[in-house]
Design a protein around this motif. Structure first.
Motif, PDB file in Angstrom:
ATOM      1  N   UNK A  48     -77.227 -75.905  75.888  1.00 16.96           N
ATOM      2  CA  UNK A  48     -76.040 -76.059  75.047  1.00 16.96           C
ATOM      3  C   UNK A  48     -75.242 -77.280  75.468  1.00 16.96           C
ATOM      4  N   UNK A  49     -75.158 -77.543  76.763  1.00 17.34           N
ATOM      5  CA  UNK A  49     -74.434 -78.736  77.226  1.00 17.34           C
ATOM      6  C   UNK A  49     -75.067 -80.009  76.666  1.00 17.34           C
ATOM      7  N   UNK A  50     -76.388 -80.060  76.625  1.00 12.52           N
ATOM      8  CA  UNK A  50     -77.073 -81.246  76.096  1.00 12.52           C
ATOM      9  C   UNK A  50     -76.928 -81.366  74.589  1.00 12.52           C
ATOM     10  N   UNK A  51     -76.892 -80.203  73.905  1.00 14.45           N
ATOM     11  CA  UNK A  51     -76.978 -80.239  72.444  1.00 14.45           C
ATOM     12  C   UNK A  51     -76.186 -79.062  71.862  1.00 14.45           C
ATOM     13  N   UNK A  52     -74.848 -79.104  71.920  1.00 11.87           N
ATOM     14  CA  UNK A  52     -74.049 -77.941  71.533  1.00 11.87           C
ATOM     15  C   UNK A  52     -74.211 -77.516  70.081  1.00 11.87           C
ATOM     16  N   UNK A  53     -74.532 -78.444  69.193  1.00 12.60           N
ATOM     17  CA  UNK A  53     -74.681 -78.106  67.780  1.00 12.60           C
ATOM     18  C   UNK A  53     -76.134 -77.886  67.387  1.00 12.60           C
ATOM     19  N   UNK A  54     -77.046 -77.911  68.372  1.00 15.15           N
ATOM     20  CA  UNK A  54     -78.449 -77.631  68.095  1.00 15.15           C
ATOM     21  C   UNK A  54     -79.109 -78.618  67.161  1.00 15.15           C
ATOM     22  N   UNK A  55     -78.656 -79.874  67.188  1.00 17.83           N
ATOM     23  CA  UNK A  55     -79.180 -80.848  66.233  1.00 17.83           C
ATOM     24  C   UNK A  55     -80.606 -81.296  66.550  1.00 17.83           C
ATOM     25  N   UNK A  56     -81.011 -81.176  67.829  1.00 20.70           N
ATOM     26  CA  UNK A  56     -82.298 -81.738  68.219  1.00 20.70           C
ATOM     27  C   UNK A  56     -83.302 -80.685  68.677  1.00 20.70           C
ATOM     28  N   UNK A  57     -82.884 -79.418  68.653  1.00 25.34           N
ATOM     29  CA  UNK A  57     -83.780 -78.375  69.147  1.00 25.34           C
ATOM     30  C   UNK A  57     -84.638 -77.765  68.047  1.00 25.34           C
ATOM     31  N   UNK A  58     -84.230 -77.912  66.805  1.00 29.14           N
ATOM     32  CA  UNK A  58     -84.971 -77.311  65.709  1.00 29.14           C
ATOM     33  C   UNK A  58     -85.830 -78.326  64.978  1.00 29.14           C
ATOM     34  N   UNK A  59     -86.790 -77.827  64.237  1.00 25.13           N
ATOM     35  CA  UNK A  59     -87.666 -78.705  63.474  1.00 25.13           C
ATOM     36  C   UNK A  59     -86.929 -79.253  62.263  1.00 25.13           C
ATOM     37  N   UNK A  60     -87.179 -80.515  61.960  1.00 22.79           N
ATOM     38  CA  UNK A  60     -86.591 -81.124  60.762  1.00 22.79           C
ATOM     39  C   UNK A  60     -87.517 -81.002  59.559  1.00 22.79           C
ATOM     40  N   UNK A  61     -88.686 -80.406  59.766  1.00 17.69           N
ATOM     41  CA  UNK A  61     -89.640 -80.270  58.672  1.00 17.69           C
ATOM     42  C   UNK A  61     -89.194 -79.181  57.710  1.00 17.69           C
TER      43      UNK A  61
END
Length: 358
Positions: A339-352
């Motif tokens: 969460x510290x690295x990516x609080x809004x989860x923009x890079x953890x999920x697939x963009x497909x």
């Protein structure tokens, strides 16, 4: 576009007679102390019967107003209040200047405040995890203690009615099935629980295994979270629970809004004999299916404590198992770092784009 098929009917009618209703309603006043109030109870049961027989599910409503598909439709004030709380929670989640928010779920029903007379091991893990989050900078931590379903007066999670299985648009976000005042289905906890999930950036579930499965309190909450994954945020589109309208909306094209997507999660499952791996996998699969994101491999843990040993000494076994204690802390640390690295989860999920939703 295909025309919606009519809803299937044919199940037995559950409606009670007035005599049956009266007997069942008065069961809650079994204590002899209520006998001095029998005259007052008679008036109350008559009013309750009137509400039941006339199906007054939501007796207090107001016009939906601007922002809804049908502004003139009468919406339950209970539902509108729950919606307001969810919107406020979303604003807290989206606030870039706010703290990193974590929700820890204690899924064990055991506590010293009911028949078992002893705290759960899950609660001890909750305290270990909470300490990790609370000692970090700029964090806010909430604990959802599902054991209160068994220990606190008037604390309920009513079962999901599976509206989604008829048509997604019939499943409202937040759930509009409860409270149902005519059926006495009140004190539903979910309207407080939904905002807890919405505001969180990271969610950690800690649970024992009950009969190869998640615990009953956890499963009740899981089922009622179905509206968070594709549920309809505007009940006026279906004019309440109008099945034919909901079916047609789905067939015309439903967008499956993911109301909890991109939040990160951790799962800790512990058992004593069997089932820990299966429950851990089931919970991770469920959360991932709702488009929440796993924080990392060390944030998903399944272990046995006192394997095939006496239940009476299970807390002693946990005392001795310092490795699992540290693994639980590491699961919390992994979620914290994610969460510290990516609080809004923009890079953890697939963009497909998925070829189909669900």
């Amino acid at each position: 576009m295909a025309k919606a098929p009519p809803p299937r009917k044919g199940m037995p009618d559950p409606t009670l007679t007035e005599t049956q209703f009266r007997a069942r309603y008065l069961e809650q006043f079994h204590d002899p102390a209520f006998r001095a109030l029998d005259a007052e109870l008679e008036r109350i049961v008559q009013t309750a019967w009137d509400a039941y027989s006339n199906h007054r599910k939501a007796p207090v409503t107001r016009k939906a107003g601007p922002g809804f598909a049908d502004p003139g439709y009468d919406l339950s004030v209970d539902w509108l209040a729950a919606r307001d709380e969810i919107q406020a929670a979303k604003a807290r989640h989206d606030d870039p200047n706010g703290p990193l928010r974590f929700l820890i779920v204690n899924a064990s029903a055991r506590s010293e405040h009911t028949c078992p007379g002893e705290m759960s091991k899950s609660w001890r893990f909750v305290e270990m995890a909470a300490d990790i989050f609370q000692t970090a900078d700029n964090t806010a931590v909430r604990v959802l203690d599902l054991s209160r379903l068994a220990s606190e007066y008037g604390r309920n999670i009513h079962p999901c009615k599976a509206c989604f299985s008829t048509a997604p648009a019939l499943c409202h976000w937040p759930c509009s099935c409860y409270p149902n005042h005519s059926l006495g289905q009140v004190h539903d906890w979910m309207n407080e629980i939904y905002p807890m999930w919405v505001e969180a950036h990271g969610i950690m579930i800690i649970t024992p295994v009950n009969w190869y499965s998640p615990t009953s309190p956890l499963k009740l909450m899981m089922d009622r979270l179905v509206c968070a994954d594709g549920g309809n945020p505007d009940p006026t589109r279906t004019h309440g629970k109008t099945v034919s309208e909901a079916k047609q909306i789905e067939l015309d094209g439903w967008d499956y809004p993911r109301h909890l997507e991109k939040r990160q999660f951790a799962v800790v499952v512990h058992g004593d004999v069997e089932g820990a791996e299966n429950v851990r996998r089931a919970l991770a699969d469920w959360l991932s299916f709702m488009h929440l994101c796993p924080a990392g491999p060390s944030a998903q843990l399944d272990r046995y404590i006192g394997y095939w040993k006496p239940y009476a000494t299970s807390h002693d076994e946990l005392d001795a198992d310092t490795a699992i204690q540290e693994e639980v802390r590491n699961a919390a640390r992994t979620l914290l770092m994610g969460v510290q690295r990516d609080p809004m989860g923009e890079f953890t999920g697939s963009e497909l784009q998925a070829p189909r939703e669900k």
